[in-house]
Enzyme design. Structure first.
Site, mmCIF file in Angstrom:
data_model
loop_
_atom_site.group_PDB
_atom_site.id
_atom_site.type_symbol
_atom_site.label_atom_id
_atom_site.label_comp_id
_atom_site.label_asym_id
_atom_site.label_seq_id
_atom_site.Cartn_x
_atom_site.Cartn_y
_atom_site.Cartn_z
ATOM 1 N N HIS A 1 -7.717 -7.112 7.355
ATOM 2 C CA HIS A 1 -7.603 -6.121 8.427
ATOM 3 C C HIS A 1 -7.876 -6.789 9.778
ATOM 4 O O HIS A 1 -8.991 -7.204 10.067
ATOM 5 C CB HIS A 1 -8.529 -4.922 8.248
ATOM 6 C CG HIS A 1 -8.008 -3.694 8.947
ATOM 7 N ND1 HIS A 1 -7.152 -2.801 8.347
ATOM 8 C CD2 HIS A 1 -8.191 -3.243 10.200
ATOM 9 C CE1 HIS A 1 -6.848 -1.839 9.188
ATOM 10 N NE2 HIS A 1 -7.457 -2.083 10.332
ATOM 11 N N GLU B 1 -2.651 -1.882 -3.085
ATOM 12 C CA GLU B 1 -3.766 -1.166 -2.481
ATOM 13 C C GLU B 1 -3.530 0.338 -2.583
ATOM 14 O O GLU B 1 -2.393 0.796 -2.659
ATOM 15 C CB GLU B 1 -3.897 -1.519 -0.998
ATOM 16 C CG GLU B 1 -4.157 -2.965 -0.695
ATOM 17 C CD GLU B 1 -4.240 -3.220 0.796
ATOM 18 O OE1 GLU B 1 -4.787 -4.269 1.176
ATOM 19 O OE2 GLU B 1 -3.743 -2.385 1.578
ATOM 20 N N HIS C 1 0.869 -1.184 0.000
ATOM 21 C CA HIS C 1 0.000 0.000 0.000
ATOM 22 C C HIS C 1 0.904 1.232 0.000
ATOM 23 O O HIS C 1 1.258 1.756 1.044
ATOM 24 C CB HIS C 1 -0.895 -0.008 1.236
ATOM 25 C CG HIS C 1 -1.943 1.066 1.240
ATOM 26 N ND1 HIS C 1 -3.137 0.932 1.891
ATOM 27 C CD2 HIS C 1 -1.967 2.308 0.688
ATOM 28 C CE1 HIS C 1 -3.859 2.030 1.736
ATOM 29 N NE2 HIS C 1 -3.156 2.883 1.013
#
Length: 238
Positions: free
Chosen positions: A190, A70, A43
């Site tokens: 997550h 991401e 990310h």
């Protein structure tokens, strides 16, 4: 088979804390693959507080499993996708000032924006996944804007798992079923860890992939990286 993608952001956070190249992020990715990971997730945030643009460009040439990038789909992110050509682009709604992802997309309110972005990303060959909360109407919205997959935001599952696993997982089961009916693949991520992962994997139907980073790095401090990845892979055998 549920695929296991390792998010290597925290390796980069540790490196950046001291400068230099220790730990080596590229080596960490290759080691994760060697130890059984079926994907690598990054990310690259605008402030480069963990993964940097240069990391992405180095990783794109060496990752042999599924490369997943991401990010918030601004112009910078779109350019990274064009250059890196990952297998998967995962769209998250958090802006540059957010510490970590904390909510899924409102796929209804952002319908026009997401639809346009997804069309552009698909031109570059990426499968597109949208980060969503476990709400069927948001899953339906993801299908309408042209996503290939959803990534279920599992923070609430991880929190509520400590009280009642059955209650915690219920909205994810429903959302995954809706996604499958609409032809969407199902990812999740997550706050998944060694304690809550197996129950989630056994309970949620049609689960294609989980992405885990923070917990993997924390567990590796105690168990070592190779052993940690094997422990996670065992949890995904359902």
């Amino acid at each position: 088979m549920i695929r296991f993608s390792v998010n290597i952001n925290k390796f980069a956070t540790l490196r950046n804390a001291r400068g230099g190249n220790n730990p080596d992020v590229v080596k960490a990715a290759l080691d994760c693959e060697r130890f059984g990971a079926q994907g690598i997730t990054v990310h690259p945030r605008p402030d480069e507080r963990h993964i940097r643009y240069t990391d992405v460009m180095q990783l794109k040439d060496v990752v042999t499993t599924e490369f997943n990038i991401e990010g918030y789909p601004d112009e910078r992110y779109q350019q990274i996708i064009i250059e890196a050509k990952p297998a998967q682009a995962t769209l998250v709604p958090d802006g540059p000032d957010v510490l970590t992802s904390n909510a899924g997309w409102d796929t209804i309110r952002n319908q026009a924006f997401l639809k346009e972005i997804i069309q552009e990303l698909k031109k570059n060959g990426a499968r597109v996944s949208i980060f969503v909360d476990p709400q069927p109407h948001m899953v339906e919205g993801a299908a309408k804007v042209g996503a290939d997959r959803i990534e279920l935001y599992t923070e609430s599952y991880a929190r509520e798992f400590l009280v009642s696993p059955e209650v915690a997982v219920k909205p994810y089961i429903e959302s995954a079923r809706v996604a499958h009916e609409l032809g969407l693949g199902v990812n999740a991520g997550h706050d998944l860890d060694l304690n809550n992962l197996n129950f989630f994997a056994k309970s949620v139907p049609h689960l294609d992939e989980v992405s885990i980073g923070h917990a993997v790095v924390c567990d590796a401090l105690y168990y070592g990286l190779e052993n940690t990845l094997q422990l996670y892979l065992q949890k995904l055998k359902v």
